[in-house]
Structure formats: structure tokens, C-alpha cells
Motif scaffolding. Sequence first.
Motif, PDB file in Angstrom:
ATOM      1  N   ILE A  50       0.878  -1.165   0.000  1.00 11.81           N
ATOM      2  CA  ILE A  50       0.000   0.000   0.000  1.00 11.81           C
ATOM      3  C   ILE A  50       0.911   1.209   0.000  1.00 11.81           C
ATOM      4  O   ILE A  50       1.834   1.304   0.813  1.00 11.81           O
ATOM      5  CB  ILE A  50      -0.935   0.024   1.229  1.00 11.81           C
ATOM      6  N   ASP A  51       0.671   2.128  -0.931  1.00 13.68           N
ATOM      7  CA  ASP A  51       1.458   3.348  -1.076  1.00 13.68           C
ATOM      8  C   ASP A  51       0.554   4.528  -0.746  1.00 13.68           C
ATOM      9  O   ASP A  51      -0.392   4.813  -1.485  1.00 13.68           O
ATOM     10  CB  ASP A  51       1.997   3.442  -2.502  1.00 13.68           C
ATOM     11  N   ILE A  52       0.845   5.178   0.373  1.00 14.13           N
ATOM     12  CA  ILE A  52       0.060   6.341   0.781  1.00 14.13           C
ATOM     13  C   ILE A  52       0.772   7.578   0.268  1.00 14.13           C
ATOM     14  O   ILE A  52       1.782   8.022   0.818  1.00 14.13           O
ATOM     15  CB  ILE A  52      -0.096   6.402   2.314  1.00 14.13           C
ATOM     16  N   GLY A  53       0.260   8.116  -0.818  1.00 15.95           N
ATOM     17  CA  GLY A  53       0.849   9.290  -1.441  1.00 15.95           C
ATOM     18  C   GLY A  53       0.088  10.555  -1.085  1.00 15.95           C
ATOM     19  O   GLY A  53      -0.889  10.537  -0.322  1.00 15.95           O
ATOM     20  N   SER A  54       0.513  11.641  -1.664  1.00 14.30           N
ATOM     21  CA  SER A  54      -0.107  12.936  -1.388  1.00 14.30           C
ATOM     22  C   SER A  54      -1.483  13.081  -2.014  1.00 14.30           C
ATOM     23  O   SER A  54      -2.335  13.792  -1.488  1.00 14.30           O
ATOM     24  CB  SER A  54       0.797  14.057  -1.893  1.00 14.30           C
TER      25      SER A  54
ATOM     26  N   ARG B 180      -2.698   3.810  -3.010  1.00 10.38           N
ATOM     27  CA  ARG B 180      -2.731   2.696  -3.958  1.00 10.38           C
ATOM     28  C   ARG B 180      -2.475   1.383  -3.227  1.00 10.38           C
ATOM     29  O   ARG B 180      -1.645   1.331  -2.335  1.00 10.38           O
ATOM     30  CB  ARG B 180      -1.670   2.871  -5.037  1.00 10.38           C
ATOM     31  N   CYS B 181      -3.157   0.345  -3.672  1.00 10.01           N
ATOM     32  CA  CYS B 181      -2.966  -0.987  -3.113  1.00 10.01           C
ATOM     33  C   CYS B 181      -2.790  -1.964  -4.269  1.00 10.01           C
ATOM     34  O   CYS B 181      -3.594  -1.981  -5.205  1.00 10.01           O
ATOM     35  CB  CYS B 181      -4.183  -1.381  -2.283  1.00 10.01           C
ATOM     36  N   VAL B 182      -1.710  -2.739  -4.204  1.00  6.14           N
ATOM     37  CA  VAL B 182      -1.448  -3.771  -5.205  1.00  6.14           C
ATOM     38  C   VAL B 182      -1.100  -5.054  -4.471  1.00  6.14           C
ATOM     39  O   VAL B 182      -0.301  -5.040  -3.532  1.00  6.14           O
ATOM     40  CB  VAL B 182      -0.278  -3.379  -6.145  1.00  6.14           C
ATOM     41  N   ALA B 183      -1.720  -6.144  -4.903  1.00 12.84           N
ATOM     42  CA  ALA B 183      -1.404  -7.470  -4.354  1.00 12.84           C
ATOM     43  C   ALA B 183      -1.059  -8.391  -5.514  1.00 12.84           C
ATOM     44  O   ALA B 183      -1.593  -8.245  -6.624  1.00 12.84           O
ATOM     45  CB  ALA B 183      -2.587  -8.029  -3.570  1.00 12.84           C
ATOM     46  N   ALA B 184      -0.151  -9.314  -5.237  1.00 14.65           N
ATOM     47  CA  ALA B 184       0.277 -10.257  -6.277  1.00 14.65           C
ATOM     48  C   ALA B 184       0.507 -11.628  -5.666  1.00 14.65           C
ATOM     49  O   ALA B 184       0.803 -11.749  -4.479  1.00 14.65           O
ATOM     50  CB  ALA B 184       1.557  -9.767  -6.945  1.00 14.65           C
TER      51      ALA B 184
ATOM     52  N   HIS C 205       2.047 -11.232   3.340  1.00 16.25           N
ATOM     53  CA  HIS C 205       3.028 -10.177   3.618  1.00 16.25           C
ATOM     54  C   HIS C 205       2.527  -8.856   3.054  1.00 16.25           C
ATOM     55  O   HIS C 205       2.144  -8.793   1.885  1.00 16.25           O
ATOM     56  CB  HIS C 205       4.386 -10.498   2.985  1.00 16.25           C
ATOM     57  N   LEU C 206       2.539  -7.815   3.900  1.00 20.74           N
ATOM     58  CA  LEU C 206       2.094  -6.488   3.488  1.00 20.74           C
ATOM     59  C   LEU C 206       3.144  -5.463   3.891  1.00 20.74           C
ATOM     60  O   LEU C 206       3.640  -5.483   5.024  1.00 20.74           O
ATOM     61  CB  LEU C 206       0.754  -6.135   4.158  1.00 20.74           C
ATOM     62  N   ARG C 207       3.484  -4.577   2.966  1.00 23.93           N
ATOM     63  CA  ARG C 207       4.305  -3.405   3.288  1.00 23.93           C
ATOM     64  C   ARG C 207       3.481  -2.186   2.921  1.00 23.93           C
ATOM     65  O   ARG C 207       3.045  -2.038   1.783  1.00 23.93           O
ATOM     66  CB  ARG C 207       5.626  -3.398   2.524  1.00 23.93           C
TER      67      ARG C 207
ATOM     68  N   VAL D  81      -3.325  -1.824   9.958  1.00 16.63           N
ATOM     69  CA  VAL D  81      -2.269  -1.581   8.975  1.00 16.63           C
ATOM     70  C   VAL D  81      -1.161  -0.781   9.647  1.00 16.63           C
ATOM     71  O   VAL D  81      -1.411   0.284  10.208  1.00 16.63           O
ATOM     72  CB  VAL D  81      -2.803  -0.803   7.751  1.00 16.63           C
ATOM     73  N   LYS D  82       0.054  -1.310   9.583  1.00 17.58           N
ATOM     74  CA  LYS D  82       1.221  -0.606  10.109  1.00 17.58           C
ATOM     75  C   LYS D  82       1.841   0.201   8.968  1.00 17.58           C
ATOM     76  O   LYS D  82       2.249  -0.365   7.951  1.00 17.58           O
ATOM     77  CB  LYS D  82       2.248  -1.589  10.671  1.00 17.58           C
ATOM     78  N   ILE D  83       1.897   1.509   9.152  1.00 18.11           N
ATOM     79  CA  ILE D  83       2.434   2.409   8.131  1.00 18.11           C
ATOM     80  C   ILE D  83       3.895   2.701   8.429  1.00 18.11           C
ATOM     81  O   ILE D  83       4.247   3.052   9.558  1.00 18.11           O
ATOM     82  CB  ILE D  83       1.643   3.733   8.088  1.00 18.11           C
ATOM     83  N   GLU D  84       4.711   2.602   7.393  1.00 19.77           N
ATOM     84  CA  GLU D  84       6.126   2.954   7.476  1.00 19.77           C
ATOM     85  C   GLU D  84       6.310   4.266   6.696  1.00 19.77           C
ATOM     86  O   GLU D  84       6.057   4.310   5.489  1.00 19.77           O
ATOM     87  CB  GLU D  84       6.953   1.841   6.844  1.00 19.77           C
ATOM     88  N   VAL D  85       6.698   5.326   7.389  1.00 21.36           N
ATOM     89  CA  VAL D  85       6.947   6.606   6.719  1.00 21.36           C
ATOM     90  C   VAL D  85       8.366   6.550   6.154  1.00 21.36           C
ATOM     91  O   VAL D  85       9.325   6.365   6.892  1.00 21.36           O
ATOM     92  CB  VAL D  85       6.791   7.792   7.699  1.00 21.36           C
TER      93      VAL D  85
END
Length: 174
Positions: free
Chosen positions: A19-23, A27-31, A87-89, A115-119
Motif C-alpha cells: 500500500i502506497d500512501i501518497g499525497s 494505492r494498493c497492489v497485491a500479487a 506479507h504487506l508493506r 495496517v502498520k504504516i512505514e513513513v
Amino acid sequence: MPKVTPAPPSRFPLRVACIDIGSNGIRCVAAEFRDADHFQVILQDRAPVRLGHSVFQAGAIDRDSMEAALTALGAFRRRLDVLKVSHLRCVATSAVREAANQRELLMRARREAKVKIEVIHGAEEARLVHAAVTHRVPMGRDPWMLMDLGGGSLEVSMADARGIRWSESHPMGA
């Protein structure tokens, strides 16, 4: 020196997501990986949450944007759980990095959306861009200029197939 225990080997098929938290959006992509080199995208979604709008004007994420972000993260988490993603980043970039109330979003996302967010900083953004480009484009030995213009920052890198040679992050965006 402490002994480092290696991570257990991954078992395939393996389902992963980011998951990409942008300005401007989340977005979320899984594969699903059949093996280390072959994967199929099983989820690709975007929530148009404009966190940067209030951060870049007032210095903090406003209440409506905060709630919209938490709602989107919760919805993504539920979909990833149904897909049995192991696995989620989740990373956040410029808007969250610069928000005075960053800590509130991080705590609530962990508690409410699970959801754990990594800045991440600009150098990690540049590394991820380089990894994505080299996955798709044979860069060769000659240097390339890579630029990632987001909603709140611009990462500029000089890179080749071996890695990033120089990188800068600028707090300006689209």
C-alpha cells in the motif's frame, strides 16, 4: 557480535501486497508469486484521498482526509485478508512525512485498520523507483536520470543497472 538468524525460506505460492500512501491517493497492489521470478497481480486499486491538500496548506491532515484515509486502509486490509495475503508493506511518503499529526494517522491506522504504516524518506522512494525501473527496463552500463514526481516531492537519481549513484529529494510536487 550477536548471531543473526536467517529468515525462513518463502513457500510458494506466496501472496504479497503493498500500500502506497501518497499525497494525492492511496494505492494498493497485491500479487501472487508462483516462484521467485513469476507473479500475477490479483488486486490493484486506488482511493483518491488527497492528504497533501491540507498538509501542504495548513501543515496537518484535516479531519475529513484523515477519516477517508482510514476508511480506505480498512477496506484494503479487508480485501487483502479475503485474498489471504501473507506479507504487506505499507509506506507513506511526502504528505504524511510532513504532517504535524502524522503520529495520529499512524496510531489510528494500526488500531482501526490493522495496517502498520512505514513513513519513508526520499532516499527509500528513489530506491524503490530504481528497483521498479530495473525490473522493466534493461538499463545497461550507461547512467540514467530517474525522476519521480509525486504530489508532494520530487526524487531525482543518477543510476545504472548496478544501483543508484546519486540521489536527491526535493519537497515540491505536482
